[in-house]
Design a protein around this motif. Structure first.
Motif, PDB file in Angstrom:
ATOM      1  N   GLY A 156     -57.212 -37.067 -36.502  1.00  0.00           N
ATOM      2  CA  GLY A 156     -55.979 -37.226 -37.314  1.00  0.00           C
ATOM      3  C   GLY A 156     -54.908 -37.003 -36.487  1.00  0.00           C
ATOM      4  N   ARG A 157     -54.101 -36.149 -36.596  1.00  0.00           N
ATOM      5  CA  ARG A 157     -52.960 -35.877 -35.797  1.00  0.00           C
ATOM      6  C   ARG A 157     -53.709 -35.390 -34.612  1.00  0.00           C
ATOM      7  NH1 ARG A 157     -48.019 -35.920 -34.824  1.00  0.00           N
ATOM      8  NH2 ARG A 157     -46.984 -34.187 -33.952  1.00  0.00           N
ATOM      9  N   ALA A 172     -56.140 -30.156 -24.747  1.00  0.00           N
ATOM     10  CA  ALA A 172     -54.604 -30.158 -24.205  1.00  0.00           C
ATOM     11  C   ALA A 172     -54.846 -29.772 -22.618  1.00  0.00           C
ATOM     12  CB  ALA A 172     -53.973 -29.031 -24.942  1.00  0.00           C
ATOM     13  N   PRO A 173     -55.336 -28.728 -22.192  1.00  0.00           N
ATOM     14  CA  PRO A 173     -55.279 -28.384 -20.653  1.00  0.00           C
ATOM     15  C   PRO A 173     -56.013 -29.445 -19.985  1.00  0.00           C
ATOM     16  CG  PRO A 173     -55.975 -26.627 -21.895  1.00  0.00           C
ATOM     17  CD  PRO A 173     -55.863 -27.558 -23.068  1.00  0.00           C
ATOM     18  N   GLN A 174     -57.095 -29.941 -20.440  1.00  0.00           N
ATOM     19  CA  GLN A 174     -57.897 -30.749 -19.703  1.00  0.00           C
ATOM     20  C   GLN A 174     -56.916 -32.235 -19.447  1.00  0.00           C
ATOM     21  OE1 GLN A 174     -60.720 -30.751 -17.974  1.00  0.00           O
ATOM     22  NE2 GLN A 174     -59.894 -32.568 -17.084  1.00  0.00           N
ATOM     23  N   ILE A 175     -56.282 -32.674 -20.333  1.00  0.00           N
ATOM     24  CA  ILE A 175     -55.446 -33.959 -20.450  1.00  0.00           C
ATOM     25  C   ILE A 175     -54.341 -33.703 -19.671  1.00  0.00           C
ATOM     26  CG2 ILE A 175     -54.218 -35.846 -21.700  1.00  0.00           C
ATOM     27  CD1 ILE A 175     -56.155 -34.900 -24.339  1.00  0.00           C
ATOM     28  N   HIS A 176     -53.784 -32.602 -19.723  1.00  0.00           N
ATOM     29  CA  HIS A 176     -52.421 -32.153 -19.116  1.00  0.00           C
ATOM     30  C   HIS A 176     -52.680 -32.265 -17.507  1.00  0.00           C
ATOM     31  CE1 HIS A 176     -49.280 -29.712 -17.270  1.00  0.00           C
ATOM     32  NE2 HIS A 176     -48.526 -30.194 -18.101  1.00  0.00           N
ATOM     33  N   GLY A 177     -53.763 -31.927 -17.226  1.00  0.00           N
ATOM     34  CA  GLY A 177     -54.340 -31.643 -15.826  1.00  0.00           C
ATOM     35  C   GLY A 177     -54.769 -32.963 -15.365  1.00  0.00           C
ATOM     36  N   ASP A 197     -49.601 -36.146 -26.915  1.00  0.00           N
ATOM     37  CA  ASP A 197     -48.157 -35.974 -27.472  1.00  0.00           C
ATOM     38  C   ASP A 197     -47.998 -35.132 -28.385  1.00  0.00           C
ATOM     39  OD1 ASP A 197     -47.533 -38.070 -25.456  1.00  0.00           O
ATOM     40  OD2 ASP A 197     -47.810 -39.878 -26.944  1.00  0.00           O
ATOM     41  N   ALA A 198     -49.090 -35.086 -29.359  1.00  0.00           N
ATOM     42  CA  ALA A 198     -49.010 -34.059 -30.649  1.00  0.00           C
ATOM     43  C   ALA A 198     -49.099 -32.522 -30.006  1.00  0.00           C
ATOM     44  CB  ALA A 198     -50.153 -34.353 -31.455  1.00  0.00           C
TER      45      ALA A 198
END
Ligand SMILES: N[C@@H](CCC(=O)N[C@@H](CS)C(=O)NCC(=O)O)C(=O)O
Length: 222
Positions: A156-157, A172-177, A197-198
């Motif tokens: 969803g979001r 979140a940390p994996q995508i950011h890295g 982005d969310a």
């Protein structure tokens, strides 16, 4: 037994600012509103090898809660979830819960260990810096393709609906890295890009970011 307030005051997290595994735990502590003493372990200086009495693997994160010492982010998150159930990390729906375990484990078993400092250092020394980049891109891409497929009917979001759960703490940390450290082209991963982005909008995620940690070098602190 100490009351909950005293327990919270006893929490200590051994962490490194840029460690994605420590970052997962930092998000959980923030979501659950738990105060914690931050103890930096400089992985670049090899300080992790000096604290094997706390974590026999010589990795961060390690959580100390009074007399209890837990290492490995997954184990720490499950410990926190059972001891401090406020803001549950797991959904009550069993199917959704299983998807959370699966997504978390894709990150923690099939991506992060293959991009860990020790592995990259080994490839760079034994093969080359170019091969390090090829290797890391291959494994992140493979994992991200799997996550896109897995989550397409559940997201969803956030990863498994409109509430933050365990999978989000790993993603979140994996995508950011992947974006900021390994320059992965995210155009091929629209769902993960949207989730990222969310996440950056959420204060418990923002406060857990590497540049907000006390051991972040001045060059990354904005
Ligand atoms: N499965 C462990 C992995 C821990 C891990 O790999 N930690 C990394 C930082 S994210 C580390 O301490 N690396 C130090 C090294 O490779 O020497 C967890 O989830 O906590």
């Amino acid at each position: 037994m100490a009351d909950e307030k005293t327990q919270k005051q006893q929490l200590k997290l051994f962490s490194y600012w840029r460690s994605s595994c420590s970052w997962r735990v930092r998000i959980a502590l923030n979501l659950k509103g738990l105060q914690c003493e931050y103890i930096p372990v400089n992985l670049v200086k090899g300080e992790q090898f000096k604290f094997t009495e706390l974590n026999p693997m010589g990795y961060v994160p390690v959580l100390v809660d009074g007399d209890v010492v837990v290492s490995d982010s997954f184990a720490i998150l499950m410990y926190l979830e059972e001891k401090y159930p406020e803001h549950p990390l797991l959904p009550s729906n069993l199917n959704k819960r299983a998807i959370n375990y699966q997504a978390a484990n894709i990150v923690s078993s099939s991506i992060q260990p293959l991009q860990n400092l020790a592995v990259l250092k080994y490839i760079e020394e034994k093969v080359s810096a170019d091969e390090k980049h090829t290797w890391v891109t291959y494994h992140i891409t493979k994992g991200f393709q799997a996550l896109e497929k897995l989550l397409k009917d559940h997201a969803g979001r956030y990863a498994t609906g409109d509430e933050v759960f365990l999978a989000d703490l790993f993603l979140a940390p994996q995508i950011h890295g992947a974006i900021n450290r390994f320059n992965i082209d995210m155009v091929q991963f629209p769902l993960l890009s949207r989730l990222n982005d969310a996440y950056v909008e959420l204060p418990p995620f923002q406060d857990a970011m590497p540049e907000k940690q006390p051991d972040a070098p001045p060059s990354v602190v904005s």
